[in-house]
Design an enzyme around this catalytic site. Structure first.
Site, PDB file in Angstrom:
ATOM      1  N   GLY A 126       0.781  -1.242   0.000  1.00  0.00           N
ATOM      2  CA  GLY A 126       0.000   0.000   0.000  1.00  0.00           C
ATOM      3  C   GLY A 126       0.808   1.285   0.000  1.00  0.00           C
ATOM      4  N   ASP A 181       0.582   3.369   4.179  1.00  0.00           N
ATOM      5  CA  ASP A 181      -0.524   4.093   3.550  1.00  0.00           C
ATOM      6  C   ASP A 181      -1.544   4.575   4.570  1.00  0.00           C
ATOM      7  OD1 ASP A 181      -1.327   1.497   4.149  1.00  0.00           O
ATOM      8  OD2 ASP A 181      -2.162   1.050   2.170  1.00  0.00           O
ATOM      9  N   LYS A 189      -7.296   6.755  10.193  1.00  0.00           N
ATOM     10  CA  LYS A 189      -8.713   6.595  10.556  1.00  0.00           C
ATOM     11  C   LYS A 189      -8.800   6.582  12.076  1.00  0.00           C
ATOM     12  CE  LYS A 189     -10.452   3.661   6.872  1.00  0.00           C
ATOM     13  NZ  LYS A 189     -10.904   2.289   6.561  1.00  0.00           N
ATOM     14  N   ARG A 225      -5.294   0.526  -6.902  1.00  0.00           N
ATOM     15  CA  ARG A 225      -4.101   1.175  -6.341  1.00  0.00           C
ATOM     16  C   ARG A 225      -3.595   2.288  -7.246  1.00  0.00           C
ATOM     17  NH1 ARG A 225      -2.283  -2.082  -2.111  1.00  0.00           N
ATOM     18  NH2 ARG A 225      -2.437  -4.322  -2.387  1.00  0.00           N
ATOM     19  N   ASP A 279      -5.124   2.328  10.606  1.00  0.00           N
ATOM     20  CA  ASP A 279      -6.537   2.032  10.824  1.00  0.00           C
ATOM     21  C   ASP A 279      -6.695   1.637  12.298  1.00  0.00           C
ATOM     22  OD1 ASP A 279      -9.222   1.421  10.188  1.00  0.00           O
ATOM     23  OD2 ASP A 279      -8.742  -0.585   9.516  1.00  0.00           O
TER      24      ASP A 279
HETATM   25  P1  IMP Z   1      -4.509  -1.785  10.789  1.00  0.00           P
HETATM   26  O1  IMP Z   1      -3.621  -2.870  11.300  1.00  0.00           O
HETATM   27  O2  IMP Z   1      -5.946  -1.984  11.221  1.00  0.00           O
HETATM   28  O3  IMP Z   1      -4.041  -0.401  11.124  1.00  0.00           O
HETATM   29  O4  IMP Z   1      -4.615  -2.004   9.243  1.00  0.00           O
HETATM   30  C1  IMP Z   1      -3.821  -1.379   8.373  1.00  0.00           C
HETATM   31  C2  IMP Z   1      -3.923  -2.052   7.007  1.00  0.00           C
HETATM   32  O5  IMP Z   1      -5.284  -2.361   6.653  1.00  0.00           O
HETATM   33  C3  IMP Z   1      -3.437  -1.068   5.986  1.00  0.00           C
HETATM   34  O6  IMP Z   1      -2.050  -1.188   5.777  1.00  0.00           O
HETATM   35  C4  IMP Z   1      -4.262  -1.433   4.778  1.00  0.00           C
HETATM   36  O7  IMP Z   1      -3.614  -2.451   4.056  1.00  0.00           O
HETATM   37  C5  IMP Z   1      -5.556  -1.983   5.325  1.00  0.00           C
HETATM   38  N1  IMP Z   1      -6.641  -0.966   5.312  1.00  0.00           N
HETATM   39  C6  IMP Z   1      -7.254  -0.416   6.382  1.00  0.00           C
HETATM   40  N2  IMP Z   1      -8.198   0.460   6.009  1.00  0.00           N
HETATM   41  C7  IMP Z   1      -8.179   0.480   4.647  1.00  0.00           C
HETATM   42  C8  IMP Z   1      -8.938   1.211   3.665  1.00  0.00           C
HETATM   43  O8  IMP Z   1      -9.828   2.041   3.930  1.00  0.00           O
HETATM   44  N3  IMP Z   1      -8.626   0.945   2.362  1.00  0.00           N
HETATM   45  C9  IMP Z   1      -7.650   0.054   1.997  1.00  0.00           C
HETATM   46  N4  IMP Z   1      -6.921  -0.641   2.894  1.00  0.00           N
HETATM   47  C10 IMP Z   1      -7.191  -0.435   4.211  1.00  0.00           C
HETATM   48 MG    MG Z   2      -1.123  -2.079   3.999  1.00  0.00          MG
END
Ligand code: IMP
Ligand code: MG
Length: 174
Positions: free
Chosen positions: A40, A96, A127, A161, A99
């Site tokens: 990403g 990227d 987010k 992407r 979340d």
């Molecule tokens: P986290 O571990 O929940 O912070 O997830 C992060 C990963 O989830 C990112 O590196 C993305 O690959 C994916 N991700 C989370 N939200 C989105 C989104 O809105 N669009 C695309 N990928 C997302």
């Molecule tokens: Mg990712």
């Protein structure tokens, strides 16, 4: 599937240039290694490194998170085979999107084993409402609402992407 624009190409370029200026100040006279998280961060890293005026090394690692259930977090798989030597280096982990924050937090824990001098985190998107970890990104270009986004490196099922802007996916299945 419809993608409605959320952050335009010009806004991204301006935010990346601004972040590059901040990082050039922050890492002046330090041993910077930028670590991009595949896949990403691909476009973000490529643009950001050209806005950083201090000498730096670049490495890539791959992280895949498998979504868990409501009660158990997903499993994080890391591939660190392509990294340069990180001992004593000032690491800037670039991804990227932040979340839940579990992916970045898991990567930081693993990287500490290689004894870098410091680790900071820069993300394009945050987010905030979904974040469940205590540590938050050191540098963020945009805070966004809890919506699924694609473009500028971010995918939906491996696609989109390549879009030069960030857009919100409009579908019943997400
Ligand atoms: P986290 O571990 O929940 O912070 O997830 C992060 C990963 O989830 C990112 O590196 C993305 O690959 C994916 N991700 C989370 N939200 C989105 C989104 O809105 N669009 C695309 N990928 C997302
Ligand atoms: Mg990712």
């Amino acid at each position: 599937m419809n993608v409605s624009p959320l952050i335009h190409e010009e806004e991204i370029a301006e935010a990346v240039a601004q972040l590059g200026r901040r990082l050039s100040d922050e890492y002046r006279d330090r041993e910077l290694t930028i670590l991009g998280v595949l896949t990403g961060s691909l476009i973000f890293v490529a643009d950001l490194m050209r806005q950083i005026e201090v000498p730096h090394q670049v490495g890539l690692l791959q992280a895949s998170s498998y979504r868990g259930t409501a009660t158990s977090p997903g499993r994080l798989e890391l591939n660190l085979d392509f990294l340069p030597n990180l001992q004593g280096r000032d690491l800037l982990l670039v991804d990227d999107i932040f979340d839940t924050g579990r992916t970045i937090t898991g990567i930081c824990e693993k990287l500490k084993e290689q004894q870098p001098r410091s680790i900071q985190v820069a993300v394009l998107l945050w987010k905030k409402a979904r974040t469940v970890v205590e540590t938050v990104p050191d540098f963020t270009c945009f805070e966004i609402p809890d919506q699924f986004v694609v473009g500028y490196g971010l995918d939906y099922d491996g696609l989109y992407r390549h879009l030069p802007y960030i857009g919100v996916v409009e579908t019943d299945t997400v």
